[in-house]
Design a protein around this motif. Sequence first.
Motif, short mmCIF file in Angstrom:
data_model
loop_
_atom_site.label_atom_id
_atom_site.label_comp_id
_atom_site.label_asym_id
_atom_site.label_seq_id
_atom_site.Cartn_x
_atom_site.Cartn_y
_atom_site.Cartn_z
N ARG A 42 0.82 -1.21 0.00
CA ARG A 42 0.00 0.00 0.00
C ARG A 42 0.86 1.27 0.00
N ALA A 43 1.89 1.29 0.85
CA ALA A 43 2.73 2.48 0.93
C ALA A 43 3.44 2.75 -0.39
N ALA A 44 3.98 1.70 -1.01
CA ALA A 44 4.67 1.88 -2.29
C ALA A 44 3.70 2.31 -3.38
N PHE A 45 2.50 1.75 -3.37
CA PHE A 45 1.50 2.15 -4.36
C PHE A 45 1.11 3.61 -4.17
N HIS A 46 0.97 4.01 -2.92
CA HIS A 46 0.63 5.41 -2.64
C HIS A 46 1.68 6.34 -3.25
N ASP A 47 2.96 6.04 -2.99
CA ASP A 47 4.03 6.90 -3.52
C ASP A 47 4.04 6.90 -5.05
N ALA A 48 3.89 5.71 -5.65
CA ALA A 48 3.93 5.61 -7.11
C ALA A 48 2.76 6.34 -7.75
N LEU A 49 1.57 6.19 -7.17
CA LEU A 49 0.40 6.86 -7.75
C LEU A 49 0.49 8.38 -7.57
N GLU A 50 1.03 8.82 -6.44
CA GLU A 50 1.22 10.27 -6.24
C GLU A 50 2.14 10.84 -7.32
N VAL A 51 3.21 10.11 -7.61
CA VAL A 51 4.14 10.56 -8.66
C VAL A 51 3.44 10.57 -10.01
N ALA A 52 2.68 9.52 -10.32
CA ALA A 52 1.98 9.45 -11.60
C ALA A 52 0.96 10.57 -11.75
N LEU A 53 0.23 10.88 -10.67
CA LEU A 53 -0.75 11.97 -10.73
C LEU A 53 -0.06 13.32 -10.91
N ALA A 54 1.11 13.48 -10.29
CA ALA A 54 1.82 14.75 -10.40
C ALA A 54 2.39 14.98 -11.80
N ARG A 55 2.80 13.92 -12.47
CA ARG A 55 3.43 14.08 -13.79
C ARG A 55 2.45 13.87 -14.95
N ARG A 56 1.17 13.72 -14.64
CA ARG A 56 0.17 13.44 -15.68
C ARG A 56 0.15 14.57 -16.72
N HIS A 57 0.19 14.17 -17.99
CA HIS A 57 0.20 15.14 -19.08
C HIS A 57 -1.23 15.46 -19.52
N PRO A 58 -1.44 16.63 -20.08
CA PRO A 58 -2.78 16.97 -20.61
C PRO A 58 -3.22 15.96 -21.66
N GLY A 59 -4.48 15.60 -21.60
CA GLY A 59 -5.00 14.62 -22.54
C GLY A 59 -4.81 13.20 -22.08
N GLN A 60 -4.07 13.01 -21.01
CA GLN A 60 -3.85 11.68 -20.46
C GLN A 60 -4.64 11.53 -19.16
N GLY A 61 -5.06 10.33 -18.87
CA GLY A 61 -5.78 10.05 -17.64
C GLY A 61 -5.19 8.87 -16.92
N ILE A 62 -5.59 8.66 -15.68
CA ILE A 62 -5.14 7.53 -14.87
C ILE A 62 -6.37 6.83 -14.33
N CYS A 63 -6.44 5.55 -14.53
CA CYS A 63 -7.56 4.75 -14.05
C CYS A 63 -7.07 3.84 -12.93
N VAL A 64 -7.80 3.82 -11.83
CA VAL A 64 -7.48 2.97 -10.69
C VAL A 64 -8.52 1.86 -10.62
N LEU A 65 -8.05 0.61 -10.56
CA LEU A 65 -8.93 -0.54 -10.45
C LEU A 65 -8.66 -1.24 -9.12
N LEU A 66 -9.66 -1.26 -8.25
CA LEU A 66 -9.56 -1.93 -6.96
C LEU A 66 -10.18 -3.31 -7.10
#
Length: 757
Positions: free
Chosen positions: A328-352
Amino acid sequence: MVEREFRVACLDEARRHARFLFAASVILNALFLLSDWRFAGTAHFVVAVSARFVVVALSLFCLVAVQIATTPIRMDIVYVIWLWGVSIAIAVLVSSHSDLALFVVMLLPTVFYLAVPIPFAWLLAGGVGSSALLLYGYLDLSGGWQLAVGLGLAVAMLNIMLALVAARTNRAERRFWSVVRAERDANEKLRASEDILENTFQAVPIPLVVASLKDGHHIKSNEAARRFYGGALGLPAAVSLCDTCLGEADSEALRARLRRDGMATDFETSVTVANGDMRQVVLAAAVTPSVASPNVVAALVDVTDRRVAEQQARYAASHDALTGLPNRAAFHDALEVALARRHPGQGICVLLVDLDGLKDVNDTLGHDAGDAALVETAHRLDALLDHPAILARLGGDEFVAAIEGPDPIGLGRRLSQAILTELRRPILHAGRHFATRASVGIAACPDHDCSYGELMKDADLALHAAKQQGRNRAAIYAPAMRQLLLEKAALNRAMFTALVEDEIVPYYQPKVSLITGRLAGVEALVRWRRSPHSVLTPSAFEAALTDPELAVLIGERMVRRVASDVRGWIELGYDCGRVAINLAPAQFTHRDLAPTLLRQFHAAGVEPSNFDVEITETVFLGRSSDHVAPVLDELHRAGVRVALDDFGTGYAGLIHLKQLPIDTIKIDQSFVKDIERDAFDTAIVCAVIELGRKLGMRVVAEGLETAGQARFLRENGCELAQGFLFFRPMAAQAMTDLLRAERADTAAARLALFQII
């Protein structure tokens, strides 16, 4: 104290000096004895020879005595005996007035002063006494007193000069001894200090190396360094130790810091040892001044194993031990980085992803099978995801994936279907096949939320919706899901407040015998009295009853109030029959449900046989009858009857009538409502009545509203019924009034009921 130390320190030297002095005395006096034969034939011959023999014998005696003199005082006594003995004997000899007599008178005190190493006071006394004896033996007063006076003054002057010389010699000897002793002590301390320093240097378990700052040549090292570096310390003088062990870049960087600051701390580098291995070290070095050129003293700590352990600890802290996936902790850090570097026109989908039925696998096949299912799920999910997707195990049976793309919702929908299909494939473990299912919650940025916390909440709400819809499916987050969650949270808070303010109360609905027309029991129904004029039924707070904690608290409150009311009716002599208490499915999450109920009955002073418990078939959702049966069995053994409420509308089967201690079947009002005009409902009700009769169970019809319904049920053998036709649910006081009226005019009440039917 110092004098004593001096005398003790000089004891051996004094013994060697005494041996030489006494031996010389023996030899010289033996030679003089030969010269004394010139007095042969004269009266002085016997005296001279006797005196010589005495001196020789005394010297021999003292020569032997000094060998056994073990202390300075004993040595002094030997010297004094020899001095006075020789003085007396020589005083006798000089009485001959020979040509050498006057020379001896002057020479012998000089020998004593210069050659006898005894304390100065003893030496002065011996020298003066010896001179007096010699002068007395030599003087002849018949020659005139002028010669005696002159000779006496000469002897006195000689003693004074010799005393001064002896005093100065003594002081010089002691000063020299003090200097020598101080130098010796200083040298010993220096050697001890050097030994301590060297031993400390060698004993330090950390490698220490002294090298030249100018060229890096090895000068000195301790044992730890030799063990660590091995043959690298035995390099030729022309080869730089720094360049060989550190490498050119690190070596130059270290020298630069040392030249600039004079020291270097926490210098991390790699060191090559003799066998060619590379070791990670932390180095501390300092420049020390030297006559020729500055040197460098360096200490290093081998942190190779520590760095490996730190890497392992970091990996363990960021990865799941079972599946090897990020946690969970590693996923939190990785997703935070991915959300911060997200480019316009790109999205991020989370599947639980949540596995359905993993608990059943653990319970039936063992936890090793459950672990195998988790590992296989991780492998399958990893195979479905492409870089730069993020996959992690959050814990338990929950996995999460995050993928990037221009259409995150569409991407998530396609991936979720692939996940559901892939996870349906059976898993082989220990020769047995078993299958798992999964529910998937989908949330996307920017479609929903773009912060880690909110995005995960959205996915969790979507997962909850997928489970509510029947599991083994995927659900996409919608804002309404959050609104439902907020409403449920608000309802839960309101229910907690209602419990604190004692707003949860029981309402009672009597059960009527369709055979006798008498009151045959009571069902306690939970109500929320929000105000004197507002009483809410369970349909208004049904969501709160699904919360395990609230369900238990409400159930305990209801049991206490109902048991108290029953106790009051019994004390008043009213017969209310058996009182039924409803148990919510969430209460069965607590294994001690049965003991808790029985303790509450005991605390209120009522018997368990005064009560029924009613359960709905929804108690079997998510749990087997093996989980419910122990609770009901314990209550049944204590005298509590068990009723199956809403029979035919839930998810249970007839098998539960066999497996559980069911005493009563309650026909749901949905079947009773149209019993007079719907053949399907008529058939079901008749079948249930017949089933109850064959199994020896009582049958209760719920929701009676018309006399026709009552007549039909009585004619077809249904014994008991409850509904608005007879009584609406009423507060405890109204129920008390009804029981009072029932006891006062039982026949009239029964007649009124028959007239209704």
